[in-house]
Design a protein around this motif. Structure first.
Motif, mmCIF file in Angstrom:
data_model
loop_
_atom_site.group_PDB
_atom_site.id
_atom_site.type_symbol
_atom_site.label_atom_id
_atom_site.label_comp_id
_atom_site.label_asym_id
_atom_site.label_seq_id
_atom_site.Cartn_x
_atom_site.Cartn_y
_atom_site.Cartn_z
ATOM 1 N N PHE A 41 13.727 3.984 -0.796
ATOM 2 C CA PHE A 41 13.885 3.534 -2.184
ATOM 3 C C PHE A 41 14.182 2.028 -2.304
ATOM 4 C CE2 PHE A 41 15.905 3.267 -6.417
ATOM 5 C CZ PHE A 41 14.942 3.903 -7.181
ATOM 6 N N PRO A 42 15.102 1.495 -1.494
ATOM 7 C CA PRO A 42 15.367 0.049 -1.586
ATOM 8 C C PRO A 42 14.120 -0.791 -1.294
ATOM 9 C CG PRO A 42 16.966 1.127 -0.134
ATOM 10 C CD PRO A 42 15.974 2.168 -0.531
ATOM 11 N N LYS A 43 13.298 -0.332 -0.345
ATOM 12 C CA LYS A 43 12.066 -1.066 -0.022
ATOM 13 C C LYS A 43 11.128 -1.073 -1.226
ATOM 14 C CE LYS A 43 10.790 0.805 4.150
ATOM 15 N NZ LYS A 43 10.036 0.914 5.413
ATOM 16 N N PHE A 44 11.022 0.079 -1.881
ATOM 17 C CA PHE A 44 10.152 0.157 -3.062
ATOM 18 C C PHE A 44 10.657 -0.798 -4.140
ATOM 19 C CE2 PHE A 44 8.505 1.596 -7.082
ATOM 20 C CZ PHE A 44 7.225 2.045 -6.803
ATOM 21 N N CYS A 45 11.972 -0.770 -4.356
ATOM 22 C CA CYS A 45 12.558 -1.640 -5.383
ATOM 23 C C CYS A 45 12.276 -3.109 -5.099
ATOM 24 C CB CYS A 45 14.066 -1.419 -5.478
ATOM 25 S SG CYS A 45 14.475 0.186 -6.179
ATOM 26 N N SER A 46 12.351 -3.504 -3.841
ATOM 27 C CA SER A 46 12.141 -4.934 -3.586
ATOM 28 C C SER A 46 10.665 -5.307 -3.767
ATOM 29 C CB SER A 46 12.695 -5.355 -2.222
ATOM 30 O OG SER A 46 11.941 -4.782 -1.206
ATOM 31 N N VAL A 47 9.747 -4.393 -3.441
ATOM 32 C CA VAL A 47 8.328 -4.663 -3.719
ATOM 33 C C VAL A 47 8.103 -4.755 -5.231
ATOM 34 C CG1 VAL A 47 6.010 -3.636 -3.685
ATOM 35 C CG2 VAL A 47 7.365 -3.709 -1.589
ATOM 36 N N ARG A 48 8.714 -3.831 -5.973
ATOM 37 C CA ARG A 48 8.549 -3.843 -7.432
ATOM 38 C C ARG A 48 9.070 -5.145 -8.030
ATOM 39 N NH1 ARG A 48 10.654 -3.603 -12.169
ATOM 40 N NH2 ARG A 48 12.801 -3.625 -11.436
ATOM 41 N N PHE A 88 0.830 -1.212 0.000
ATOM 42 C CA PHE A 88 0.000 0.000 0.000
ATOM 43 C C PHE A 88 0.862 1.260 0.000
ATOM 44 C CE2 PHE A 88 -2.614 3.131 2.525
ATOM 45 C CZ PHE A 88 -3.561 3.377 1.539
ATOM 46 N N GLN A 89 1.907 1.294 0.857
ATOM 47 C CA GLN A 89 2.750 2.503 0.908
ATOM 48 C C GLN A 89 3.586 2.660 -0.367
ATOM 49 O OE1 GLN A 89 1.786 4.648 2.554
ATOM 50 N NE2 GLN A 89 1.727 4.368 4.753
ATOM 51 N N ALA A 90 3.797 1.577 -1.087
ATOM 52 C CA ALA A 90 4.475 1.683 -2.384
ATOM 53 C C ALA A 90 3.459 2.093 -3.456
ATOM 54 C CB ALA A 90 5.121 0.349 -2.751
ATOM 55 N N HIS A 117 2.827 4.860 -7.340
ATOM 56 C CA HIS A 117 3.290 3.594 -7.930
ATOM 57 C C HIS A 117 4.099 3.729 -9.219
ATOM 58 C CE1 HIS A 117 0.067 4.159 -10.859
ATOM 59 N NE2 HIS A 117 -0.769 4.374 -9.863
ATOM 60 N N LEU A 118 4.132 4.923 -9.812
ATOM 61 C CA LEU A 118 4.884 5.165 -11.056
ATOM 62 C C LEU A 118 4.460 4.247 -12.206
ATOM 63 C CD1 LEU A 118 8.544 5.619 -9.723
ATOM 64 C CD2 LEU A 118 6.810 7.360 -10.103
ATOM 65 N N GLY A 119 3.349 3.541 -12.035
ATOM 66 C CA GLY A 119 2.900 2.643 -13.105
ATOM 67 C C GLY A 119 3.733 1.386 -13.226
ATOM 68 N N CYS A 120 4.538 1.080 -12.194
ATOM 69 C CA CYS A 120 5.470 -0.046 -12.363
ATOM 70 C C CYS A 120 5.175 -1.236 -11.447
ATOM 71 C CB CYS A 120 6.912 0.422 -12.161
ATOM 72 S SG CYS A 120 7.272 0.881 -10.479
ATOM 73 N N LEU A 121 4.064 -1.187 -10.711
ATOM 74 C CA LEU A 121 3.780 -2.290 -9.786
ATOM 75 C C LEU A 121 2.681 -3.212 -10.308
ATOM 76 C CD1 LEU A 121 3.812 -0.308 -6.397
ATOM 77 C CD2 LEU A 121 5.722 -1.494 -7.511
#
Length: 445
Positions: A419-426, A169-171, A175-179
């Protein structure tokens, strides 16, 4: 290829963003009407090894929505699914334009507490790029999202909120359209309200010296600075019970504010030194007296972006506002060859916990610079652009995701603690990168 729901993609469609500054030619262009159809499109993309880009209103002034593979335009998935009067919440499909949602909410006596300048934008896109307005009590638009559903690359549907899939949810709120594909969004609303807008002239020195007072005095405070001068137009917007009234005037707003300005800016492409004079002249003409308007909230929040334009918009910690603006002013004074169109628009937003929000964990000042394209003609802006970016970076700035900027992964790693957290979710949600494009590759690689 055995396909259960027959989805048809159009070939030969040319996609262009609103300002016509970026575009692409997707191999196939889809306008799905159901989740099943979107799943089919994703399957077809996988089989043919294509990427997929989802677009809404196409308003972002960057290439964030461009692709040469498959494009999904969500305009046909635009229903209001549920209005919860008790909680004052509305659930909509991701493709609904805010312009339609505003009218719909109004019928139920509700409104969004804050909106950007443009409403011809899709709900899922607005949150995806971190659209904002102004007001230190108000966060960026994604902070109004209380839940959403996401269709991931694998075809799974995830419900996300503070209590379910909280990390995603927090990502996904930015979302930049990438999830994945955002299917539905639930917004927290407020009772409908009218706004009283007051615009009045001031000076840069006055506004910067009394910033605290202005922020306290008006709930939605912003100001416009006219580069190459001290001139400022201060804009207060506050809830009111007074009846609607308007000071709009076709002759001034359109004949002068639009046609004359465009013509003069076009001439200034041959004589750049005219820009200083134009900025002063238009301030005197259109912004030097007090103007008041009262209307339903969304009609005051929205205003016309009349010209095709190039923009940059970065958020810096609010305490750096004065320093950064004065540096930009000094840079223009010390470099007579560098010209800047009016206005530099200065807005404010409350800090939040959204991982990729430019306001992540800090109250922020957004400083938006602009160069118009009179009759579609590009005006040299590189110098101004780079000078501005340099000042923003120096003060810990983070760029607005929808707008053009030259940052790469290295920059974002410094700017965003999460940022690293977002990357790992992506990477977990889209391991093969089916939702990436050129813009996103610069962000993640």
């Amino acid at each position: 290829l055995l396909v259960s729901v027959q989805v048809h993609g159009q070939g030969g469609v040319k996609f262009q963003n609103w300002a016509k500054t970026y575009g692409s030619s997707p191999e196939l262009y889809f306008q799905p009407t159901s989740v099943e159809e979107i799943r089919e499109i994703l399957d077809m993309a996988r089989q043919r090894d294509k990427r997929v880009k989802v677009v809404g209103g196409g308003h972002s002034p960057s290439d964030i929505a461009c692709t040469d593979d498959f494009m999904i335009q969500m305009g046909k998935m635009n229903r209001v699914l549920k209005v919860d009067k008790e909680k004052q919440q509305v659930t909509v499909e991701g493709g609904i334009f805010l312009s339609d949602l505003n009218v719909e909410l109004n019928k139920h006596g509700l409104a969004l507490a804050n909106l950007g300048a443009v409403s011809e934008v899709a709900a899922a896109g607005v949150i995806g790029t971190g659209t904002h307005n102004t007001g230190i009590k108000h966060g960026i638009l994604p902070t109004q999202v209380v839940a959403l559903t996401l269709l991931t690359a694998s075809g799974e549907i995830l419900e996300c909120s503070e209590s379910i899939n909280a990390d995603i949810f927090q990502a996904a709120r930015l979302h930049l359209g990438c999830l994945g594909v955002v299917l539905t969004v639930t917004f927290q609303c407020v009772p409908q309200f009218h706004l009283h807008e007051v615009a009045f002239p001031s000076t840069l020195t006055e506004v910067l010296d009394h910033l605290e007072d202005h922020l306290k005095r008006s709930q939605y405070f912003r100001f416009l600075w006219f580069p190459h001068s001290e001139n400022v137009s201060v804009i207060y917007q506050d809830p009111t019970n007074k009846p609607p009234s308007s000071a709009a005037n076709w002759l001034w707003d359109y004949a002068v504010g639009y046609y004359l300005l465009e013509f003069l800016l076009w001439i200034s492409t041959f004589v750049p030194s005219l820009v200083r004079w134009i900025n002063r002249f238009f301030f005197w003409l259109l912004f030097s007296s007090r103007v008041e308007n009262i209307a339903i909230s969304y009609k005051i929040f929205n205003y016309e972006c009349r010209f095709k334009q190039h923009v940059q918009d970065w958020a810096i910690p609010i305490e750096k506002t004065k320093e950064a603006l004065l540096e930009l002013k000094a840079a223009l004074e010390n470099n007579p060859k560098m010209v800047a169109h009016y206005p530099v628009e200065v807005r404010f937003a409350r800090g939040d916990e959204i991982w990729l929000s430019p306001c992540f964990q800090r109250d922020s000042c957004y400083m938006n610079i602009i160069m118009y394209r009179p009759y579609g003609k590009n005006v040299p802006r590189l110098n101004y652009w780079l000078t501005y970016e340099g000042i923003m970076k120096k003060h810990g700035g983070r760029p607005h995701w929808a707008k053009a900027h030259s940052c790469t992964r290295k920059d974002f790693e410094k700017m965003y603690p999460a940022f690293p957290k977002f990357c790992s979710v992506r990477e977990k949600l889209d391991p093969t990168g089916i939702f990436l494009n050129t813009y996103l590759e610069k962000v993640f690689y």
